[in-house]
Design a protein around this motif. Structure first.
Motif, PDB file in Angstrom:
ATOM      1  N   ALA A 152       0.832  -1.215   0.000  1.00  0.00           N
ATOM      2  CA  ALA A 152       0.000   0.000   0.000  1.00  0.00           C
ATOM      3  C   ALA A 152       0.857   1.251   0.000  1.00  0.00           C
ATOM      4  CB  ALA A 152      -0.915  -0.009   1.235  1.00  0.00           C
ATOM      5  N   LYS A 153       1.930   1.240   0.796  1.00  0.00           N
ATOM      6  CA  LYS A 153       2.791   2.417   0.879  1.00  0.00           C
ATOM      7  C   LYS A 153       3.495   2.676  -0.454  1.00  0.00           C
ATOM      8  CE  LYS A 153       6.613   4.530   3.383  1.00  0.00           C
ATOM      9  NZ  LYS A 153       7.321   4.963   2.195  1.00  0.00           N
ATOM     10  N   ILE A 154       3.964   1.621  -1.099  1.00  0.00           N
ATOM     11  CA  ILE A 154       4.667   1.795  -2.382  1.00  0.00           C
ATOM     12  C   ILE A 154       3.709   2.315  -3.448  1.00  0.00           C
ATOM     13  CG2 ILE A 154       5.744   0.487  -4.265  1.00  0.00           C
ATOM     14  CD1 ILE A 154       7.321  -1.043  -2.170  1.00  0.00           C
ATOM     15  N   ILE A 155       2.480   1.816  -3.451  1.00  0.00           N
ATOM     16  CA  ILE A 155       1.484   2.328  -4.401  1.00  0.00           C
ATOM     17  C   ILE A 155       1.237   3.810  -4.145  1.00  0.00           C
ATOM     18  CG2 ILE A 155      -0.959   2.233  -5.050  1.00  0.00           C
ATOM     19  CD1 ILE A 155      -0.819  -0.806  -4.732  1.00  0.00           C
ATOM     20  N   GLN A 156       1.105   4.172  -2.859  1.00  0.00           N
ATOM     21  CA  GLN A 156       0.848   5.574  -2.497  1.00  0.00           C
ATOM     22  C   GLN A 156       2.044   6.451  -2.851  1.00  0.00           C
ATOM     23  OE1 GLN A 156      -2.122   5.661  -0.960  1.00  0.00           O
ATOM     24  NE2 GLN A 156      -2.383   7.830  -0.619  1.00  0.00           N
ATOM     25  N   SER A 157       3.258   5.929  -2.698  1.00  0.00           N
ATOM     26  CA  SER A 157       4.468   6.724  -2.909  1.00  0.00           C
ATOM     27  C   SER A 157       4.841   6.847  -4.381  1.00  0.00           C
ATOM     28  CB  SER A 157       5.647   6.108  -2.145  1.00  0.00           C
ATOM     29  OG  SER A 157       5.384   6.039  -0.768  1.00  0.00           O
ATOM     30  N   PHE A 158       4.777   5.733  -5.109  1.00  0.00           N
ATOM     31  CA  PHE A 158       5.299   5.705  -6.481  1.00  0.00           C
ATOM     32  C   PHE A 158       4.214   5.882  -7.549  1.00  0.00           C
ATOM     33  CE2 PHE A 158       8.637   3.829  -4.000  1.00  0.00           C
ATOM     34  CZ  PHE A 158       9.799   4.263  -4.608  1.00  0.00           C
ATOM     35  N   ARG A 159       2.951   5.763  -7.145  1.00  0.00           N
ATOM     36  CA  ARG A 159       1.824   6.005  -8.051  1.00  0.00           C
ATOM     37  C   ARG A 159       1.988   5.267  -9.381  1.00  0.00           C
ATOM     38  NH1 ARG A 159      -2.112   8.021  -5.296  1.00  0.00           N
ATOM     39  NH2 ARG A 159      -2.929   9.261  -6.976  1.00  0.00           N
ATOM     40  N   PRO A 160       2.139   3.932  -9.365  1.00  0.00           N
ATOM     41  CA  PRO A 160       2.313   3.206 -10.630  1.00  0.00           C
ATOM     42  C   PRO A 160       1.114   3.388 -11.545  1.00  0.00           C
ATOM     43  CG  PRO A 160       1.795   1.686  -8.841  1.00  0.00           C
ATOM     44  CD  PRO A 160       2.048   3.017  -8.209  1.00  0.00           C
ATOM     45  N   SER A 161       1.375   3.465 -12.856  1.00  0.00           N
ATOM     46  CA  SER A 161       0.273   3.639 -13.798  1.00  0.00           C
ATOM     47  C   SER A 161      -0.334   2.299 -14.198  1.00  0.00           C
ATOM     48  CB  SER A 161       0.764   4.382 -15.038  1.00  0.00           C
ATOM     49  OG  SER A 161       1.857   3.722 -15.619  1.00  0.00           O
ATOM     50  N   GLU A 162       0.365   1.208 -13.866  1.00  0.00           N
ATOM     51  CA  GLU A 162      -0.156  -0.120 -14.193  1.00  0.00           C
ATOM     52  C   GLU A 162       0.446  -1.130 -13.230  1.00  0.00           C
ATOM     53  OE1 GLU A 162      -0.615  -3.050 -18.119  1.00  0.00           O
ATOM     54  OE2 GLU A 162       0.794  -1.376 -18.169  1.00  0.00           O
ATOM     55  N   VAL A 163      -0.335  -2.134 -12.861  1.00  0.00           N
ATOM     56  CA  VAL A 163       0.167  -3.193 -11.988  1.00  0.00           C
ATOM     57  C   VAL A 163      -0.137  -4.544 -12.635  1.00  0.00           C
ATOM     58  CG1 VAL A 163      -1.949  -3.325 -10.582  1.00  0.00           C
ATOM     59  CG2 VAL A 163       0.216  -4.101  -9.621  1.00  0.00           C
ATOM     60  N   ILE A 164       0.854  -5.452 -12.589  1.00  0.00           N
ATOM     61  CA  ILE A 164       0.654  -6.818 -13.060  1.00  0.00           C
ATOM     62  C   ILE A 164       0.792  -7.751 -11.858  1.00  0.00           C
ATOM     63  CG2 ILE A 164       1.342  -6.448 -15.453  1.00  0.00           C
ATOM     64  CD1 ILE A 164       4.131  -7.388 -14.762  1.00  0.00           C
ATOM     65  N   TYR A 165      -0.038  -8.781 -11.827  1.00  0.00           N
ATOM     66  CA  TYR A 165      -0.040  -9.684 -10.676  1.00  0.00           C
ATOM     67  C   TYR A 165      -0.592 -11.037 -11.116  1.00  0.00           C
ATOM     68  CZ  TYR A 165      -4.987  -8.374 -10.587  1.00  0.00           C
ATOM     69  OH  TYR A 165      -6.298  -8.155 -10.933  1.00  0.00           O
ATOM     70  N   GLN A 166      -0.593 -11.994 -10.207  1.00  0.00           N
ATOM     71  CA  GLN A 166      -1.104 -13.319 -10.532  1.00  0.00           C
ATOM     72  C   GLN A 166      -2.367 -13.588  -9.703  1.00  0.00           C
ATOM     73  OE1 GLN A 166       2.597 -14.668  -8.009  1.00  0.00           O
ATOM     74  NE2 GLN A 166       1.777 -16.440  -9.047  1.00  0.00           N
ATOM     75  N   LYS A 167      -3.064 -14.653 -10.041  1.00  0.00           N
ATOM     76  CA  LYS A 167      -4.362 -14.929  -9.418  1.00  0.00           C
ATOM     77  C   LYS A 167      -4.276 -15.077  -7.906  1.00  0.00           C
ATOM     78  CE  LYS A 167      -6.558 -17.177 -13.390  1.00  0.00           C
ATOM     79  NZ  LYS A 167      -7.068 -18.454 -13.944  1.00  0.00           N
ATOM     80  N   ARG A 168      -3.173 -15.632  -7.400  1.00  0.00           N
ATOM     81  CA  ARG A 168      -3.072 -15.917  -5.965  1.00  0.00           C
ATOM     82  C   ARG A 168      -2.967 -14.649  -5.113  1.00  0.00           C
ATOM     83  NH1 ARG A 168       2.602 -18.886  -4.864  1.00  0.00           N
ATOM     84  NH2 ARG A 168       1.968 -18.549  -2.702  1.00  0.00           N
ATOM     85  N   VAL A 169      -2.671 -13.513  -5.730  1.00  0.00           N
ATOM     86  CA  VAL A 169      -2.521 -12.255  -4.977  1.00  0.00           C
ATOM     87  C   VAL A 169      -3.887 -11.796  -4.475  1.00  0.00           C
ATOM     88  CG1 VAL A 169      -1.871  -9.827  -5.110  1.00  0.00           C
ATOM     89  CG2 VAL A 169      -0.449 -11.560  -6.214  1.00  0.00           C
ATOM     90  N   LYS A 170      -3.993 -11.597  -3.167  1.00  0.00           N
ATOM     91  CA  LYS A 170      -5.275 -11.218  -2.558  1.00  0.00           C
ATOM     92  C   LYS A 170      -5.451  -9.702  -2.427  1.00  0.00           C
ATOM     93  CE  LYS A 170      -6.060 -15.583  -1.931  1.00  0.00           C
ATOM     94  NZ  LYS A 170      -6.854 -16.270  -2.956  1.00  0.00           N
ATOM     95  N   TYR A 171      -4.405  -8.947  -2.734  1.00  0.00           N
ATOM     96  CA  TYR A 171      -4.462  -7.494  -2.534  1.00  0.00           C
ATOM     97  C   TYR A 171      -5.446  -6.855  -3.510  1.00  0.00           C
ATOM     98  CZ  TYR A 171      -2.811  -2.780  -1.527  1.00  0.00           C
ATOM     99  OH  TYR A 171      -2.738  -1.463  -1.153  1.00  0.00           O
ATOM    100  N   ASN A 172      -6.155  -5.826  -3.038  1.00  0.00           N
ATOM    101  CA  ASN A 172      -7.089  -5.091  -3.894  1.00  0.00           C
ATOM    102  C   ASN A 172      -6.409  -3.828  -4.429  1.00  0.00           C
ATOM    103  OD1 ASN A 172      -9.245  -3.828  -5.108  1.00  0.00           O
ATOM    104  ND2 ASN A 172     -10.167  -3.140  -3.189  1.00  0.00           N
ATOM    105  N   PHE A 173      -6.136  -3.801  -5.726  1.00  0.00           N
ATOM    106  CA  PHE A 173      -5.402  -2.671  -6.319  1.00  0.00           C
ATOM    107  C   PHE A 173      -6.363  -1.576  -6.794  1.00  0.00           C
ATOM    108  CE2 PHE A 173      -2.806  -6.484  -6.989  1.00  0.00           C
ATOM    109  CZ  PHE A 173      -1.617  -6.086  -6.389  1.00  0.00           C
ATOM    110  N   SER A 174      -7.253  -1.141  -5.917  1.00  0.00           N
ATOM    111  CA  SER A 174      -8.298  -0.188  -6.321  1.00  0.00           C
ATOM    112  C   SER A 174      -7.726   1.174  -6.695  1.00  0.00           C
ATOM    113  CB  SER A 174      -9.326  -0.025  -5.192  1.00  0.00           C
ATOM    114  OG  SER A 174      -8.677   0.399  -3.997  1.00  0.00           O
ATOM    115  N   GLU A 175      -6.530   1.512  -6.172  1.00  0.00           N
ATOM    116  CA  GLU A 175      -5.963   2.837  -6.438  1.00  0.00           C
ATOM    117  C   GLU A 175      -5.214   2.914  -7.769  1.00  0.00           C
ATOM    118  OE1 GLU A 175      -4.116   4.994  -3.077  1.00  0.00           O
ATOM    119  OE2 GLU A 175      -4.540   3.184  -1.922  1.00  0.00           O
ATOM    120  N   VAL A 176      -5.017   1.774  -8.432  1.00  0.00           N
ATOM    121  CA  VAL A 176      -4.282   1.755  -9.700  1.00  0.00           C
ATOM    122  C   VAL A 176      -5.280   1.664 -10.852  1.00  0.00           C
ATOM    123  CG1 VAL A 176      -2.472   0.619 -11.037  1.00  0.00           C
ATOM    124  CG2 VAL A 176      -2.383   0.589  -8.537  1.00  0.00           C
TER     125      VAL A 176
END
Length: 851
Positions: A152-176
């Motif tokens: 969460a902190k890295i998303i807030q700090s670096f403001r990525p324009s796109e995120v790639i992940y796999q199915k097992r990831v439980k995080y909600n990337f609502s801010e991207v």
């Protein structure tokens, strides 16, 4: 359409731009989307498939339309013709040459020069998340590991324009905005190690300090897999990977980064700290400053190093002026290096690269004026690339075009063959004039002329009156009404030569341009090193410039635990004040011995929240190496900054304001350290009064009793908390002073010792423009409620309020007619009225009301 459908099936998640002749076409739902986003015409055409919607644009407008699609968060597959249509019978072979997504865009129109464009990959390991970040436009590659809050902190700090992940990831990337689910094969450790070592041409990853970050390595490998999938193969400018070690930087959770508005504001017209501190001259410097804002140092030696360089530029304004003048002439060296590597650089941009390297050399010479080691060491990191930029100048023409197909890219004298072909191309008219004159003299045909058409090229035209003079070696090609057209062997030979010259010129120029790029690629690392050193110089000279402009001072940073700010000011608010108005400065003293917690009371709008924020901002500015808005400051290194300021519902997650507040506060209490700075504003206000007071009291007590003794500013409406200072020796009461007059209050915004007994909320309501009768009624209720504070009596008072006062509230309006009716009713003795008199009285009241 069969060819289109086959290609589209391979890229179902992308909008497919399909090259047809001179146009890029979209079909079906892609056409509907592109017509809406690009505001182009949507048509329908029967094409033997269900995708009969059609929308397109000219191929030369790609750089105009592509950025709009990418900025809308779309992945765009560019499908080009892979063969020359002139050389092919039937369907031209087509294929996707590039997949452009928000995270891997290289187009200047998509990118912001002042901020990075990061692609983020997240891998959920057994014990931690692996995280990787890549800006493909600059080659910056980072990796880290951590728990969910780290993501969460890295998303807030670096403001990525796109995120790639796999199915097992439980995080909600609502801010991207843009998210892409990548197959599991891309998240394999062995695959990642092979890809990374092949890219960096090393045997292992020990030299980068990441060999123990297994999950981080997997995430980094997934990014490289994604680059392959999006057809980004030329990535020689990605020369290293850096470990993002949060232990080196001040910990700020996502709430704090958001609350302090460091690099972005949730408000449309909000001004951030970055807006105030950014007077950088180069895009590299602007991006580095952006990074420093969210990765604040806590290493004393590194902070002092930056401070010494800022101090040098602050005291030597002539050197600073010369440096900044040179810096302002530079182009974006980092991104130009990326363009060289990916083959996306234009001839004009390549010349700009050479010019920037020349300016960098003159910047390096400024170091001779400095006797400060830190400054000299920084200048020394600028590489002397004089042979390379001379090669660029000697190869390219003085004004090369943006596109190589426009010609005149390579300077005269570089290639003898090229010069000869150009001579043929540009002396063609003279040759034809000479040939025409010679043939007229040989044949005696005075009206002879030589011309060109697309049907059979160059020809000699002879009017019918002279056709009997035509030599036998001329070959007739066309008969007109009044003339005939002929060709000769000499003319056809010249035609072949002149028409082939243009094609050969383009081929030779293109090859020489590619050769030059290949030579520059061998120097990518020193170019990037130079860009990095220039970015540092830019940011630190910028800090000196800002300090002089805004009257900042050099703070004293120590390894102690005291925080002492004398006449501190809020760096953002002071710049937004109306002309002539001065910001009211304040002193703050916090230490673990006798003033660990300051309990701040005072009215709404008095400046409590601003005081809290300015304290955190001054600390963060100081540890960035920047000077600060104060007359003096002594800051013992802070390792964590926590804020609980402002309130916002998280309705999408089903969380109320109070739940959000408790989550954020729990995060603070579970992560404090002896060097933490905690800012709490109105804790507990989201629930009932007594619940709120109880929670706020318990939190303050916990912080006071903790062995860590974190430095805390606690702003509150609960005046009951002033009682804590009597039993807890390190809690001190302060209030933001006001001046009361008969009818109103004046906010002095000065922090003074002692607690406040009133919140003056009704005065604030009046200032906000609340209707007068509401303000008057509030004052009545307040007087009644202030007479008691016990629950039983409060219940009685509430009942009394309802029975007596509320009955007359209808008449407490600023209306003379209603007031006169009120007076008449109050003066009427209803016990002496007959029923008829009562009806007459009621009729009179109705007439007054116009009924």
């Amino acid at each position: 359409m069969k060819q289109y459908n086959a290609i589209k099936a391979k890229y179902p998640d992308a909008l497919l731009l399909f090259r047809v002749g001179d146009f890029y076409e979209t079909f079906g739902q892609d056409a509907v989307k592109s017509s809406q986003i690009l505001d182009i015409v949507l048509t329908k055409r029967s094409n033997g498939s269900d995708n009969n919607e059609l929308a397109g644009f000219p191929h030369h407008s790609l750089n105009t339309y592509l950025p709009k699609l990418v900025k809308a968060g779309l992945r765009v597959a560019i499908c080009d013709q892979l063969e020359d249509p002139k050389m092919v019978k039937g369907i031209v072979k087509r294929g996707v040459t590039e997949l452009v997504t928000p995270g891997v865009a290289l187009q200047d129109e998509v990118l912001s020069s002042k901020s990075n464009n990061f692609l983020m990959a997240v891998h959920q390991g057994d014990k931690a998340y692996g995280i990787a970040l890549l800006d493909v436009s600059t080659g910056e590659f980072l990796t880290a590991e951590g728990q969910e809050e780290q993501v969460a902190k890295i998303i807030q700090s670096f403001r990525p324009s796109e995120v790639i992940y796999q199915k097992r990831v439980k995080y909600n990337f609502s801010e991207v905005q843009s998210k892409f689910l990548l197959d599991d094969w891309a998240f394999q450790y062995d695959y990642a190690v092979d890809k990374l070592t092949a890219l960096f041409k090393t045997k292992n990853l020990k030299g980068f300090g990441i060999e123990n970050l297994k999950d981080g390595i997997i995430a980094a490998g997934a990014i490289l897999a994604y680059l392959d999938e999006t057809h980004h193969f030329d990535i020689q400018h990605i020369t290293s990977i850096q470990r993002l070690n949060q232990d080196h930087y001040v910990w700020m959770d996502p709430f704090t980064i958001r609350n302090l508005e460091l690099v972005y504001s949730p408000h449309p017209k909000g001004v951030t700290l970055l807006n105030i501190l950014d007077d950088t001259c180069t895009p590299m410097g602007a991006r580095l400053l952006n990074r420093w804002m969210v990765m604040v140092l806590k290493d004393l030696k590194a902070i002092h190093n930056r401070q010494n360089i800022v101090d040098y530029f602050y005291k030597n304004s002539d050197v600073r002026y010369d440096l900044r003048e040179q810096l302002s002439q530079l182009t974006d060296l980092e991104r130009l290096a990326g363009k060289v590597s990916t083959g996306k650089i234009t001839p004009r941009q390549l010349l700009q690269l050479g010019q920037s390297l020349q300016i960098a050399r003159s910047i390096k010479s400024i170091a001779s004026k400095s006797s400060i080691k830190e400054v000299s060491d920084l200048f020394a990191k600028i590489e002397d690339l004089e042979p390379l930029n001379q090669k660029i100048f000697n190869t390219l023409s003085d004004e090369p075009p943006h596109q190589i197909v426009k010609g005149n890219v390579i300077r005269e004298g570089v290639s003898e063959e090229l010069d000869q072909l150009r001579k043929i191309q540009f002396s063609g008219k003279d040759f034809l004039d000479q040939m025409c004159q010679r043939e007229m003299e040989r044949t005696g045909i005075s009206s002879l002329k030589i011309a060109f058409n697309n049907v059979f090229g160059y020809y000699i035209e002879v009017r019918n009156t002279h056709k009997d003079k035509v030599p036998s070696d001329w070959i007739r090609k066309q008969t007109l009404v009044n003339a005939e057209r002929y060709i000769t062997e000499e003319l056809k030979e010249y035609e072949t030569q002149i028409l082939g010259a243009e094609e050969k010129i383009l081929a030779i120029e293109n090859q020489l341009f590619i050769d030059l790029i290949q030579e520059i690629i061998t120097k990518l690392m020193p170019i990037q090193q130079t860009a990095k050193a220039i970015a540092y110089l830019d940011v630190l000279s910028n800090f000196a410039e800002i300090a002089e402009k805004n009257s900042y001072i050099k703070p004293e940073i120590t390894d102690g635990y005291d925080l002492k700010i004398t006449e501190g000011r809020h760096p953002v608010i002071e710049q937004q004040l109306p002309l002539g108005e001065q910001y009211v400065s304040n002193n703050v003293l916090l230490n673990p011995i006798d003033q660990q917690i300051i309990m701040i009371t005072g009215p709404n709008m008095s400046g409590k929240s601003a005081l809290l924020r300015q304290t955190a901002l001054i600390v963060l500015m100081a540890q960035m190496g920047c000077f600060v808005p104060a007359t003096a400051a002594e800051i013992g290194i802070i390792d964590k900054v926590f804020t609980r300021v402002g309130a916002s519902d998280n309705i999408s997650s089903g969380e109320s304001t109070f739940m959000v507040e408790m989550n954020e506060t729990a995060s603070i209490l579970n992560n404090i350290s002896e060097r933490s700075l905690i800012l709490l504003d109105e804790i507990g206000r989201g629930t009932s009064t007594y619940d709120g007071i109880s929670i706020a009291w318990a939190i303050a007590e916990f912080l006071h009793q903790s062995n860590m003794k974190p430095k805390t500013l606690f702003a509150t409406h609960y005046h009951e908390l002033n009682e804590m200072s009597k039993s807890m020796e390190r809690i001190k009461n302060f209030n933001v002073s006001i001046k009361e007059t008969k009818d109103t209050i004046l906010f002095l915004r000065k922090l003074v010792p002692g607690g406040s007994e009133h919140s003056f909320g009704i005065h604030v309501a009046k200032m906000a423009g609340m209707p007068k009768h509401v303000v008057a009624r509030a004052n009545e209720v307040l007087k009644i409620l202030e007479q008691t504070k016990t629950d039983d009596q409060l219940g009685n008072k509430t009942e009394k309020l309802t029975e007596e006062n509320m009955q007359l509230s209808f008449f407490q309006l600023d209306d003379p007619i209603l007031e006169s009716i009120r007076e008449e009713i109050m003066n009427t003795d209803i016990n002496t009225l007959t029923p008829v008199e009562a009806l007459m009285k009621l009729n009179e009241i109705k007439k007054k009301l116009g009924k």
